[in-house]
Design an enzyme around this catalytic site. Structure first.
Site, PDB file in Angstrom:
ATOM      1  N   ASP A 767       0.833  -1.207   0.000  1.00  0.00           N
ATOM      2  CA  ASP A 767       0.000   0.000   0.000  1.00  0.00           C
ATOM      3  C   ASP A 767       0.871   1.263   0.000  1.00  0.00           C
ATOM      4  O   ASP A 767       0.629   2.210  -0.759  1.00  0.00           O
ATOM      5  CB  ASP A 767      -0.904  -0.060   1.249  1.00  0.00           C
ATOM      6  CG  ASP A 767      -1.813   1.143   1.319  1.00  0.00           C
ATOM      7  OD1 ASP A 767      -2.669   1.269   0.427  1.00  0.00           O
ATOM      8  OD2 ASP A 767      -1.641   1.961   2.257  1.00  0.00           O
ATOM      9  N   LYS A 771       1.448   4.330  -2.928  1.00  0.00           N
ATOM     10  CA  LYS A 771       1.405   5.780  -2.692  1.00  0.00           C
ATOM     11  C   LYS A 771       2.708   6.438  -3.177  1.00  0.00           C
ATOM     12  O   LYS A 771       2.684   7.535  -3.755  1.00  0.00           O
ATOM     13  CB  LYS A 771       1.179   6.064  -1.208  1.00  0.00           C
ATOM     14  CG  LYS A 771      -0.244   5.667  -0.788  1.00  0.00           C
ATOM     15  CD  LYS A 771      -0.434   5.692   0.705  1.00  0.00           C
ATOM     16  CE  LYS A 771      -1.851   5.295   1.074  1.00  0.00           C
ATOM     17  NZ  LYS A 771      -2.030   4.980   2.468  1.00  0.00           N
TER      18      LYS A 771
END
Ligand code: ADP
Ligand code: ASP
Ligand code: MG
Length: 911
Positions: A767, A771
């Site tokens: 995750d 980003k």
């Protein structure tokens, strides 16, 4: 070029007496203002503050082509002037016996000294009469039964309304007329053709009957009322363009004569019909009763013309097409003319000129809503300082079923007579040119004609220019079918810069392609030609842009789970404030989950969306959903809000943007997915006027993407972005202190709901890596997720665990390694933090566990906060830091919501 001039009162309307009047004459594009002193100005209040003035001398001019009224004919028996009120009732106003009674009531209640009422045929009757002719012409003997239908309609209405002698004399006349019509239609049947005068004679009967019935009903109240067959009075001269021009001098003479024989305080006159100078019955053509009433108003010099219809007045756009259209309080003559010419059929375009000459105000009113004040059409109203009041754009109108003709070629430039040759060819086939546009290069001339006439136009042009085409002087005569005209109308447009820009901007933002543009030389009008299928959307887009309705966004929500659901609730709670204070109307017209979807064009009731979804939801279908969100015809702008984490949904963005649908999303899959797909989306978005916002993909509602954009757009140079991008990992390392083991902190976080159901999804670092990829790409680096080194915090042996439970159970066995790292860091006065880094200098990114000094901002974080430090050319010594909660349904939904609002502002909502 018709010359139109109008007078504007520059002195306060409250002051009577000798007034100075500035008269601007408009010659083509030139506006010359003269200050002239006039004699007495008679004035009279109308609705609101509008003032009607009648100049004794000189008079305000009308169009020189349209008026030839001899002002000297003022001294006959006919008492002309203010004692007269003229009313016109449209077909719907006299649609049945009840309505005719209502109309009679309005006539009786008007306390003017004298009244002239112009009446249309009962609604649909003129159509029925034309239909009789078509049937007879095509030798279809059903014209007889259709004629019986016409007879029965009027007989039944008369029986409802009248009795005694009035009834019998009306029925006798009706029967006579029907017998005559029968004979005439028989003749048409035999000939297989109706001449224009035959057909005008037949179709005008509707008005003859309605006028007689209405007059008889008014007489029932004991008033002095007579009816007028306007063919005895109105004389018109047929023109070559299938129109007629009133002969005011002859009409005025005939009116004088008529009045000596029929003087009455109330006259009910037929609309629509008239005679030629040779006394042959004719008509003022379809919808011509408004024009009849205007001519009558001018002949009587009435103090007002009230046109009664079935709507509250002139709307800012056709109320059948734009539900948010508003009734305009006032319109200038010019504005009303432009509106009606360009398709607002509430008023016949030729109604204006006759009344404008005498400064007679027109009021449009609704017979079904007597409490509505209506629209006042009069000279333009100004305040005391000469400022024109009102918005620059008053209204919009459209004309459908047009075709564009584009005559193109290098041989046209500088050759005199080309335009004349083109338009004389068009004239020969009797086509009506609605709009013309010529580029100043003279390379092409383009014009719009009714679709049904374009074939003949094309043939005429091809034959006229055969040689020029063969010789290459003309490259083509192109026909573009299925077009519509959209016109913006407003007198103040002439003096307000930027109106065009706003107009075109609204169209661009609704992704509407413009085929041709024309601005009337009066500057009261901007006209564009668009594809017919785009026309209503275009109309709604421009209408809403000019504040006539709110900035309305059709919103489709995908994934009403925790975040999507929270967003829907936030929109529900904020909708009223947005509407009132910011003029933003967010209409969630669709919600789709993976199995069910719910759609409603007027907007889903967000206080019940959960129940509605269960009760009324249909089987989810992404293509159908997309078409619905885009294809709705009420709302100019559409946005898809993807609240899923689904790569398949993300793969639709390109197609949505291509179709003009804006996209807002917290879903990271598109921006961190395959690089070529990301670049394709961004490229498309930059080229189009469609927007793509994804603030919530990084740091939820924190302003990270927007901060980064702000830096880049203002010319700063990104050197490094470093941050704690995961709320979960922030929490884990902020609490991994003292004697606690890492597994203990993970268990606690899982318990509190801070981790994904399987904490490995957080600990793997994917995750964070997404980003970092998003921010790197936003900074201009061409990074791919696959190439990004990511430190996976899930111990290798546990990566294959079948379940989260098994993983949690075995995690304590691996505590030692991390505890050791923490102790080492602590010994050096440092802490461990799991961070993502974009190194813009080295053009690379990493995701790893790093050590920071205890006084570093990253070391002082608490809870699950995110922190992001931008080191740039400007922020070199001290980085720019954004810090705050970067996860959770409320803040994420808030981030998405603010992107939706940002979109609304981009689309023109007032800030
Ligand atoms: P009438 O039979 O009374 O002459 P029309 O049908 O000719 O009535 O004109 C009224 C209709 O014009 C309205 O019912 C409305 O649908 C339509 N219309 C189109 N544009 C406008 C507009 N801008 N404002 C008001 N009405 C409009
Ligand atoms: N009855 C005529 C028509 O329908 C004229 C009018 O109503 O204005 O065209
Ligand atoms: Mg009409």
């Amino acid at each position: 070029m018709p010359v139109v001039s109008l007078a504007k009162v520059v002195t306060s309307p409250a002051v009577a007496g000798d007034l100075a009047v500035r008269v601007p004459f408009i010659y083509g594009k030139r506006l010359v203002s003269n200050r002239v002193s006039f004699g007495k100005l008679r004035r009279r209040s109308c609705i609101g503050q509008c003032v009607r003035s009648e100049l004794q001398s000189p008079r305000v001019l009308g169009s020189v082509t349209d008026l030839a009224l001899d002002n000297s004919v003022e001294n006959g028996h006919l008492p002309k002037g203010d004692s007269w009120a003229v009313h016109k009732f449209g077909g719907t106003c006299v649609g049945n016996s009840e309505r005719i009674k209502d109309v009679a009531d309005v006539v009786v209640k008007d306390d003017s000294e004298r009244k002239l009422v112009v009446v249309s045929a009962m609604s649909k009757v003129t159509d029925m009469m034309y239909d009789l002719i078509h049937r007879a012409e095509s030798r279809d003997d059903s014209y007889l039964s259709a004629l019986s239908g016409v007879l029965e309609k009027h007989r039944a209405t008369a029986v409802d309304l009248l009795d005694g002698d009035e009834l019998s004399s009306f029925l006798a006349r009706l029967n006579d007329d029907i017998n005559n019509l029968k004979a005439m239609l028989r003749a048409i049947y035999i000939a297989g053709h109706a001449t224009e005068s035959f057909s005008d004679f037949v179709v005008g009967h509707g008005e003859l009957w309605s006028a007689q019935m209405l007059a008889a009903v008014v007489r029932k109240s004991g008033l002095d009322c007579t009816w007028m067959d306007a063919r005895d009075v109105l004389v018109v001269i047929p023109t070559s363009s299938n129109q007629v021009d009133p002969d005011f001098v002859e009409s005025e003479k005939r009116l004088e004569k008529w009045f000596t024989q029929n003087s009455a305080k109330i006259i009910i006159a037929t609309g629509f019909i008239a005679s030629t100078p040779q006394n042959i019955p004719t008509t003022l053509k379809r919808d011509g009763s408004d024009f009849s009433a205007a001519i009558m108003s001018a002949l009587f010099r009435s103090h007002q013309l009230t046109i009664w219809t079935d709507v509250d007045g002139v709307y800012s756009a056709d109320p059948r097409k734009v539900s948010e259209a508003v009734v305009l309080k006032t319109l200038s003559y010019q504005e009303a003319w432009e509106m009606s010419y360009f398709g607002a059929n509430v008023l016949h375009p030729r109604t204006i000129i006759p009344v404008m000459k005498y400064d007679i105000p027109i009021v449009i009113r609704n017979i079904f809503n007597l409490s509505a004040p209506g629209t006042m059409i009069c000279r333009q109203i100004e305040d005391e300082d000469g400022y024109k009041l009102d918005a620059p754009v008053k209204g919009f109108a459209t004309i459908d079923n047009l075709a564009l003709v584009n005559v193109e070629g290098t041989g046209m430039a500088g050759v005199p007579g080309t335009a004349s040759a083109i338009f004389s060819a068009v004239k020969e086939v009797g086509a009506n040119v609605i709009m013309i546009s010529q580029a100043s290069s003279e390379h092409s001339v383009c014009f719009a004609v009714p679709e049904k006439e374009v074939k003949a136009v094309s043939e005429a042009l091809n034959s006229r220019f055969r040689q020029a085409l063969a010789g290459g002087r003309l490259s083509q005569i192109e026909i573009i079918p299925n077009c519509s005209i959209l016109a913006a109308v407003g007198q103040k447009m002439a003096s307000t810069p930027g109106v065009c820009a706003t107009f075109f901007n609204a169209l661009a933002k609704a992704n509407i392609n413009i085929r041709a543009i024309a601005q009337g030389c009066s500057e009261f009008n901007i006209t564009v030609v668009v594809k017919r299928e785009d026309c209503i959307r275009a109309l709604r887009a421009v209408h809403s842009r000019f504040y006539l309705s709110r900035t309305t966004l059709a919103v489709g929500i995908i994934g009403p789970g925790l975040i999507g659901g929270t967003l829907l609730d936030q929109i529900r709670d904020q909708a009223a404030v947005l509407k009132e204070e910011f003029k933003i109307d967010l209409r969630v017209i669709g919600i789709t989950g993976s199995s069910k979807m719910l759609m409603s064009e007027s907007g889903i009731d967000l206080s019940r969306w959960r129940e509605l979804m269960k009760e009324e939801g249909e089987k989810a279908d992404m293509e159908k959903f997309t078409q619905y969100v885009k294809g709705n015809h009420f709302i100019p702008n559409s946005v898809m809000v993807d609240c899923t984490a689904d790569a398949d949904i993300a793969s639709c963005y390109y197609d949505w943007l291509l179709r003009g649908i804006h996209v807002v999303t917290p879903n990271k899959k598109a921006n961190s997915g395959p690089l070529d797909q990301y670049l394709k989306i961004r490229d498309l978005q930059r080229k189009s006027y469609t927007h793509y916002f994804y603030e919530a993909t990084v740091g939820a509602g924190l302003p990270i993407i927007s901060t980064l954009r702000g830096l880049l757009e203002t010319g700063d140079k990104i050197l490094r972005i470093e941050g704690i991008f995961s709320g979960t990992l922030s929490y884990l390392f902020n609490n991994f202190v003292g004697t606690r083991s890492f597994s203990e902190v993970v268990a606690e976080a899982k318990q509190a709901g801070f981790t994904e159901p399987d904490p490995r999804d957080d600990l793997s670092g994917t995750d964070v890596a997404r980003k970092v990829t998003i921010l790197a790409r936003e900074s201009g680096l061409k990074l791919d997720l696959e190439g990004l080194p990511v430190q996976n915090l899930v111990p290798k042996p546990l990566q294959a665990c079948a379940s989260a439970e098994e993983f949690m159970e075995k995690l304590p066995q691996f505590d030692e390694e991390l505890s050791k790292q923490r102790e080492e860091a602590e010994a050096a006065g440092e802490v461990l933090r799991y961070v993502g880094v974009v190194d813009a200098v080295e053009k690379k990114g990493t995701v790893e566990l790093k050590r920071y000094k205890k006084d570093h901002p990253f070391a002082q974080l608490s809870g699950a906060d995110n922190i992001i430090a931008f080191t740039t050319k400007r922020y070199k010594e001290q980085p720019l830091i954004v810090r705050g909660p970067g996860a959770g349904a409320q803040v994420t939904a808030g981030g998405i919501f603010s992107d939706i609002l940002r979109l609304a502002f981009y689309l023109g909502a007032p800030s």
